[in-house]
Write a protein that holds these residues in place. Structure first.
Motif, mmCIF file in Angstrom:
data_model
loop_
_atom_site.group_PDB
_atom_site.id
_atom_site.type_symbol
_atom_site.label_atom_id
_atom_site.label_comp_id
_atom_site.label_asym_id
_atom_site.label_seq_id
_atom_site.Cartn_x
_atom_site.Cartn_y
_atom_site.Cartn_z
ATOM 1 N N LEU A 46 0.677 -1.161 -0.104
ATOM 2 C CA LEU A 46 -0.202 0.118 -0.029
ATOM 3 C C LEU A 46 1.189 1.365 0.105
ATOM 4 O O LEU A 46 0.632 2.351 -0.681
ATOM 5 N N MET A 47 1.962 1.178 0.573
ATOM 6 C CA MET A 47 2.771 2.292 0.559
ATOM 7 C C MET A 47 3.829 2.512 -0.465
ATOM 8 O O MET A 47 4.125 3.643 -0.743
ATOM 9 N N LEU A 48 3.863 1.408 -1.245
ATOM 10 C CA LEU A 48 4.920 1.490 -2.290
ATOM 11 C C LEU A 48 4.293 1.283 -3.774
ATOM 12 O O LEU A 48 4.926 1.858 -4.715
ATOM 13 N N ALA A 49 3.342 0.736 -3.870
ATOM 14 C CA ALA A 49 2.731 0.468 -5.393
ATOM 15 C C ALA A 49 1.656 1.317 -5.651
ATOM 16 O O ALA A 49 0.943 1.912 -4.833
ATOM 17 N N ASP A 50 1.149 1.488 -6.947
ATOM 18 C CA ASP A 50 0.074 2.288 -7.360
ATOM 19 C C ASP A 50 -1.276 1.432 -6.815
ATOM 20 O O ASP A 50 -1.228 0.075 -6.951
ATOM 21 N N LYS A 51 -2.295 2.194 -6.658
ATOM 22 C CA LYS A 51 -3.455 1.591 -6.335
ATOM 23 C C LYS A 51 -3.992 0.706 -7.227
ATOM 24 O O LYS A 51 -4.263 -0.557 -7.161
ATOM 25 N N GLU A 52 -4.069 0.962 -8.481
ATOM 26 C CA GLU A 52 -4.429 0.026 -9.582
ATOM 27 C C GLU A 52 -3.657 -1.306 -9.688
ATOM 28 O O GLU A 52 -3.842 -2.130 -10.587
ATOM 29 N N GLU A 53 -2.390 -1.202 -9.489
ATOM 30 C CA GLU A 53 -1.462 -2.294 -9.502
ATOM 31 C C GLU A 53 -1.691 -3.330 -8.645
ATOM 32 O O GLU A 53 -1.322 -4.560 -8.718
ATOM 33 N N ILE A 54 -2.442 -3.015 -7.305
ATOM 34 C CA ILE A 54 -2.665 -4.038 -6.265
ATOM 35 C C ILE A 54 -3.977 -4.737 -6.571
ATOM 36 O O ILE A 54 -5.061 -3.985 -6.811
ATOM 37 N N VAL A 55 -3.793 -6.076 -6.799
ATOM 38 C CA VAL A 55 -5.061 -6.898 -7.113
ATOM 39 C C VAL A 55 -5.666 -7.498 -6.435
ATOM 40 O O VAL A 55 -6.854 -7.955 -6.058
ATOM 41 N N ALA A 56 -4.885 -7.983 -4.888
ATOM 42 C CA ALA A 56 -5.852 -8.306 -3.940
ATOM 43 C C ALA A 56 -4.693 -8.452 -2.599
ATOM 44 O O ALA A 56 -3.238 -8.238 -2.719
ATOM 45 N N LEU A 57 -5.264 -8.471 -1.401
ATOM 46 C CA LEU A 57 -4.610 -8.036 -0.272
ATOM 47 C C LEU A 57 -5.241 -9.252 0.919
ATOM 48 O O LEU A 57 -6.243 -9.662 0.571
ATOM 49 N N SER A 58 -4.327 -9.473 1.779
ATOM 50 C CA SER A 58 -5.111 -10.363 2.981
ATOM 51 C C SER A 58 -5.944 -9.612 3.843
ATOM 52 O O SER A 58 -6.059 -8.546 3.966
ATOM 53 N N PRO A 59 -6.953 -10.481 4.417
ATOM 54 C CA PRO A 59 -8.101 -9.935 5.235
ATOM 55 C C PRO A 59 -7.511 -9.015 6.517
ATOM 56 O O PRO A 59 -8.185 -8.008 6.602
ATOM 57 N N LEU A 60 -6.568 -9.366 7.120
ATOM 58 C CA LEU A 60 -6.239 -8.652 8.092
ATOM 59 C C LEU A 60 -5.520 -7.242 7.835
ATOM 60 O O LEU A 60 -5.535 -6.303 8.888
ATOM 61 N N VAL A 61 -5.603 -6.791 6.668
ATOM 62 C CA VAL A 61 -5.143 -5.379 6.256
ATOM 63 C C VAL A 61 -6.377 -4.508 6.750
ATOM 64 O O VAL A 61 -6.130 -3.125 6.893
ATOM 65 N N ARG A 62 -7.320 -4.879 6.702
ATOM 66 C CA ARG A 62 -8.641 -3.930 7.114
ATOM 67 C C ARG A 62 -8.946 -4.103 8.744
ATOM 68 O O ARG A 62 -9.970 -3.234 8.963
ATOM 69 N N ASP A 63 -8.249 -4.777 9.325
ATOM 70 C CA ASP A 63 -8.345 -4.696 10.811
ATOM 71 C C ASP A 63 -7.621 -3.754 11.514
ATOM 72 O O ASP A 63 -6.474 -3.828 11.447
ATOM 73 N N CYS A 64 -8.147 -2.752 11.912
ATOM 74 C CA CYS A 64 -7.497 -1.555 12.590
ATOM 75 C C CYS A 64 -6.863 -1.824 13.880
ATOM 76 O O CYS A 64 -5.781 -1.284 14.236
ATOM 77 N N SER A 65 -7.147 -3.036 14.369
ATOM 78 C CA SER A 65 -6.283 -3.406 15.612
ATOM 79 C C SER A 65 -4.949 -4.183 15.295
ATOM 80 O O SER A 65 -3.886 -4.225 16.266
#
Length: 281
Positions: free
Chosen positions: A38-57
């Motif tokens: 998320l810090m280094l790639a362009d938004k449109e280049e990222i096709v999928a991330l793992s579920p924990l990335v949305r967990d603010c804890s």
């Protein structure tokens, strides 16, 4: 693993960054690599991330992860997004990594960051892999400049701190938390008490040691018995005022530039302890 390709019927057509033909398709299978992507790639280049990335804890970039596709890290899912580049942790999603390797994706596997000094190298590896080395170098320069401004406070008389988590877990010696504690001028209770890595410490043992600073994570508060341990009134009684501090686990679960926020919190806590000791009658 070759049976996966005809089974799913995927024709791999990815092109790596730098060939000038197409933007890379980047998939991440691990919380730490999610955040670096998320810090280094362009938004449109990222096709999928793992579920924990949305967990603010757990994630300092939980809000930035909201627009992206989230998937479980298994072989079928990773092949379905046709990645050119797959970012993964050392101990997770091995089947998905094997599947991605079979179809020619470029694999980057990061071990857990154990020290602050590991962070620049991990940033650089991901930045080069996703085709944005200049972003990585800029992030590293900012990180190292801030770190230099936080002089190492390690001495022979450092106060003792305990990172006390749900279920009585404590941060062991071979951990990023331990290195942050040392750099911030604390001794880790888990090391002083020779506790096993990832071990638990009973409340009675914690109180018997009575470290100078108790570090709690309040970001994942819920109704579980494990979390309820952190609300025990005995902790408030034994660790009042400057003797306790809250640090979200998200700041040091992964080695990120944001980990320096934990250093800053601990340095202020150490200064408050020293001031309180001076003022004591």
């Amino acid at each position: 693993m070759r049976w996966l390709i005809p089974l799913i019927g995927i024709v791999y057509c990815g092109v790596l960054a730098g060939h000038g033909q197409a933007a890379p398709r980047i998939a991440s299978l691990n919380l730490c690599t999610d955040q670096l992507a998320l810090m280094l790639a362009d938004k449109e280049e990222i096709v999928a991330l793992s579920p924990l990335v949305r967990d603010c804890s757990a994630s300092v970039l939980c809000h930035e992860g909201l627009p992206h596709v989230i998937f479980a890290a298994d072989a079928e899912n990773i092949l379905s997004v046709h990645p050119d580049i797959v970012l993964a942790g050392q101990y997770t999603a091995r089947t998905a990594v094997m599947a991605a390797r079979e179809v020619g994706a470029h694999i980057v596997i990061l071990p857990p960051a154990r020290r602050l000094s590991d962070i620049p190298g991990q940033i650089r590896r991901v930045a080069q892999a996703v085709g944005h080395p200049e972003r990585g170098e800029a992030l590293i320069a900012a990180f190292e400049k801030r770190l230099r401004g936080m002089s190492d406070l390690t001495t022979g008389v450092n106060p003792i701190a305990a990172v006390y988590e749900a279920n009585g877990l404590v941060a062991g010696g071979a951990s990023l938390q331990n290195d942050v504690l040392k750099y911030s001028g604390f001794q880790n209770l888990a090391v002083r008490a020779a506790l096993p890595a990832g071990g638990r410490i009973p409340l009675e043992t914690l109180l018997a040691w009575r470290p100078d600073l108790l570090i709690l994570d309040r970001s994942g508060q819920g109704h579980s018995l494990a979390q309820a341990m952190l609300d025990n009134p005995v902790l408030t009684e034994f660790f009042p005022g400057v003797h306790h501090v809250n640090i979200p686990a998200s700041l040091w679960l992964c080695g990120l530039p944001q980990t320096l926020e934990a250093v800053a919190v601990l340095r202020r806590a150490r200064a408050a302890l020293a001031e309180n000791k001076t003022e004591a009658p």
